[in-house]
Enzyme design. Structure first.
Site, PDB file in Angstrom:
ATOM      1  N   ASN A   1      -1.818   0.269   6.826  1.00 37.32           N
ATOM      2  CA  ASN A   1      -1.569  -1.034   7.191  1.00 37.32           C
ATOM      3  C   ASN A   1      -0.617  -1.990   6.249  1.00 37.32           C
ATOM      4  OD1 ASN A   1      -3.538  -1.894   5.737  1.00 37.32           O
ATOM      5  ND2 ASN A   1      -4.581  -2.931   7.308  1.00 37.32           N
TER       6      ASN A   1
ATOM      7  N   LYS B   1       0.698  -1.212   0.011  1.00 36.59           N
ATOM      8  CA  LYS B   1       0.060  -0.159  -0.230  1.00 36.59           C
ATOM      9  C   LYS B   1       0.872   1.410   0.100  1.00 36.59           C
ATOM     10  CE  LYS B   1      -4.192  -2.259   2.355  1.00 36.59           C
ATOM     11  NZ  LYS B   1      -4.932  -2.101   3.098  1.00 36.59           N
TER      12      LYS B   1
ATOM     13  N   ARG C   1      -1.862 -14.448   4.032  1.00 33.14           N
ATOM     14  CA  ARG C   1      -2.809 -13.576   5.338  1.00 33.14           C
ATOM     15  C   ARG C   1      -1.944 -13.877   6.444  1.00 33.14           C
ATOM     16  NH1 ARG C   1      -7.097 -10.054   4.201  1.00 33.14           N
ATOM     17  NH2 ARG C   1      -7.447 -10.348   6.471  1.00 33.14           N
TER      18      ARG C   1
ATOM     19  N   GLU D   1      -9.931 -10.014  -7.710  1.00 33.39           N
ATOM     20  CA  GLU D   1      -8.619  -9.246  -7.381  1.00 33.39           C
ATOM     21  C   GLU D   1      -7.737  -9.181  -8.294  1.00 33.39           C
ATOM     22  OE1 GLU D   1      -9.601  -8.556  -2.717  1.00 33.39           O
ATOM     23  OE2 GLU D   1      -7.927  -9.364  -3.189  1.00 33.39           O
TER      24      GLU D   1
ATOM     25  N   ARG E   1       2.664  -6.611   8.934  1.00 30.61           N
ATOM     26  CA  ARG E   1       1.942  -5.353   9.515  1.00 30.61           C
ATOM     27  C   ARG E   1       2.341  -4.859  10.965  1.00 30.61           C
ATOM     28  NH1 ARG E   1      -4.060  -7.256   7.425  1.00 30.61           N
ATOM     29  NH2 ARG E   1      -4.406  -5.629   5.674  1.00 30.61           N
TER      30      ARG E   1
ATOM     31  N   THR F   1      -5.370  -6.966  10.741  1.00 27.85           N
ATOM     32  CA  THR F   1      -5.863  -5.477  10.033  1.00 27.85           C
ATOM     33  C   THR F   1      -5.320  -4.682  10.798  1.00 27.85           C
ATOM     34  OG1 THR F   1      -7.750  -6.691   9.196  1.00 27.85           O
ATOM     35  CG2 THR F   1      -7.494  -4.320   9.229  1.00 27.85           C
TER      36      THR F   1
ATOM     37  N   PHE G   1     -15.293   3.558   6.904  1.00 25.65           N
ATOM     38  CA  PHE G   1     -14.104   3.881   6.564  1.00 25.65           C
ATOM     39  C   PHE G   1     -13.889   4.032   5.144  1.00 25.65           C
ATOM     40  CE2 PHE G   1     -13.974  -0.545   7.708  1.00 25.65           C
ATOM     41  CZ  PHE G   1     -13.542  -1.255   6.689  1.00 25.65           C
TER      42      PHE G   1
ATOM     43  N   HIS H   1      -2.282  -5.303   1.449  1.00 21.12           N
ATOM     44  CA  HIS H   1      -3.465  -6.231   1.091  1.00 21.12           C
ATOM     45  C   HIS H   1      -3.218  -7.475   0.804  1.00 21.12           C
ATOM     46  CE1 HIS H   1      -7.545  -7.044  -0.252  1.00 21.12           C
ATOM     47  NE2 HIS H   1      -6.742  -7.489  -1.322  1.00 21.12           N
TER      48      HIS H   1
ATOM     49  N   TYR I   1     -12.154  -1.978  -3.944  1.00 18.97           N
ATOM     50  CA  TYR I   1     -12.928  -2.153  -2.595  1.00 18.97           C
ATOM     51  C   TYR I   1     -14.299  -1.877  -2.382  1.00 18.97           C
ATOM     52  CZ  TYR I   1      -8.487  -2.030   0.350  1.00 18.97           C
ATOM     53  OH  TYR I   1      -7.168  -2.288   0.897  1.00 18.97           O
TER      54      TYR I   1
HETATM   55  P1  ADP Z   1      -8.101  -6.796   5.773  1.00 17.66           P
HETATM   56  O1  ADP Z   1      -7.071  -5.780   4.784  1.00 17.66           O
HETATM   57  O2  ADP Z   1      -7.159  -7.304   6.579  1.00 17.66           O
HETATM   58  O3  ADP Z   1      -8.636  -7.675   4.863  1.00 17.66           O
HETATM   59  P2  ADP Z   1     -10.658  -5.318   5.594  1.00 17.66           P
HETATM   60  O4  ADP Z   1     -10.852  -6.175   4.618  1.00 17.66           O
HETATM   61  O5  ADP Z   1     -11.436  -5.563   6.773  1.00 17.66           O
HETATM   62  O6  ADP Z   1      -9.114  -5.955   6.269  1.00 17.66           O
HETATM   63  O7  ADP Z   1     -10.449  -4.001   5.640  1.00 17.66           O
HETATM   64  C1  ADP Z   1     -10.015  -3.647   4.314  1.00 17.66           C
HETATM   65  C2  ADP Z   1      -8.728  -2.267   4.566  1.00 17.66           C
HETATM   66  O8  ADP Z   1      -9.629  -1.337   5.200  1.00 17.66           O
HETATM   67  C3  ADP Z   1      -7.824  -2.532   5.738  1.00 17.66           C
HETATM   68  O9  ADP Z   1      -6.921  -3.416   5.389  1.00 17.66           O
HETATM   69  C4  ADP Z   1      -7.552  -1.152   6.082  1.00 17.66           C
HETATM   70  O10 ADP Z   1      -6.837  -0.672   5.396  1.00 17.66           O
HETATM   71  C5  ADP Z   1      -8.970  -0.570   6.038  1.00 17.66           C
HETATM   72  N1  ADP Z   1      -9.743  -0.662   7.360  1.00 17.66           N
HETATM   73  C6  ADP Z   1     -10.323  -1.539   8.067  1.00 17.66           C
HETATM   74  N2  ADP Z   1     -11.217  -1.355   8.937  1.00 17.66           N
HETATM   75  C7  ADP Z   1     -10.694  -0.125   9.326  1.00 17.66           C
HETATM   76  C8  ADP Z   1     -11.157   1.009  10.515  1.00 17.66           C
HETATM   77  N3  ADP Z   1     -11.739   0.388  11.368  1.00 17.66           N
HETATM   78  N4  ADP Z   1     -10.803   1.964  10.263  1.00 17.66           N
HETATM   79  C9  ADP Z   1     -10.100   2.371   9.173  1.00 17.66           C
HETATM   80  N5  ADP Z   1      -9.609   1.563   8.137  1.00 17.66           N
HETATM   81  C10 ADP Z   1      -9.945   0.550   8.063  1.00 17.66           C
HETATM   82 MG    MG Z   2     -10.039  -7.735   3.272  1.00 19.92          MG
END
Ligand code: ADP
Ligand code: MG
Length: 137
Positions: free
Chosen positions: A112, A9, A85, A126, A102, A91, A57, A115, A49
């Protein structure tokens, strides 16, 4: 053999830790079978997304994902989706295990570092979002 989509990212690209992150994939038997460095438009980040479009968010996330260049990869290996993962960590880096990407490189729950696809279905969507068949070798 399985394929998954990985994104380094904008926060991690800005920190110049792309190589350190890629090394972790290679050290864990994930092979890069496609890769490019690009910058997403806001609309392209929203398309990627779209599953999160109702989340609070979403606006902030898609602004962040389009703020600078990213490195997008297709990783291939045994259990590539789950393995990636596990290497990524939780996350929220505050909850991520030590030794995960992370934990070591992320700033907060949004910025973070990486992805990774979370299922075979999302990996298929994707990978096709970024790469054509001819680009994956
Ligand atoms: P992951 O990337 O671990 O699969 P998610 O699919 O739940 O997590 O979320 C996608 C992305 O959205 C996260 O990697 C992060 O960048 C962002 N994100 C997730 N939850 C939050 C939150 N509560 N506040 C801000 N950004 C968030
Ligand atoms: Mg995700």
């Amino acid at each position: 053999m399985e394929q998954t989509l990985s994104i380094i990212k904008p926060d991690a690209v800005k920190k110049n830790v792309t190589g350190q992150i890629i090394s972790r994939f290679e050290q864990n038997d994930l092979r890069i079978v496609a890769m490019k460095r690009i910058q997403l438009s806001k609309a392209e980040a929203e398309g990627f997304y779209y599953v999160h479009k109702e989340r609070p968010f979403f606006e902030s996330l898609t602004t962040f994902m389009s703020e600078g260049p990213i490195v997008v990869m297709v990783l291939e290996g045994e259990d590539a989706i789950a393995k990636n993962r596990a290497l990524m960590g939780a996350t929220n880096p505050a909850n991520a295990e030590s030794g995960t990407i992370r934990k070591d490189f992320a700033d907060d729950i949004e910025r973070n570092a990486v992805h990774g696809s979370d299922s075979a279905e999302s990996a298929a969507f994707e990978i096709l979002y970024f790469f054509s068949g001819m680009e994956i070798r």
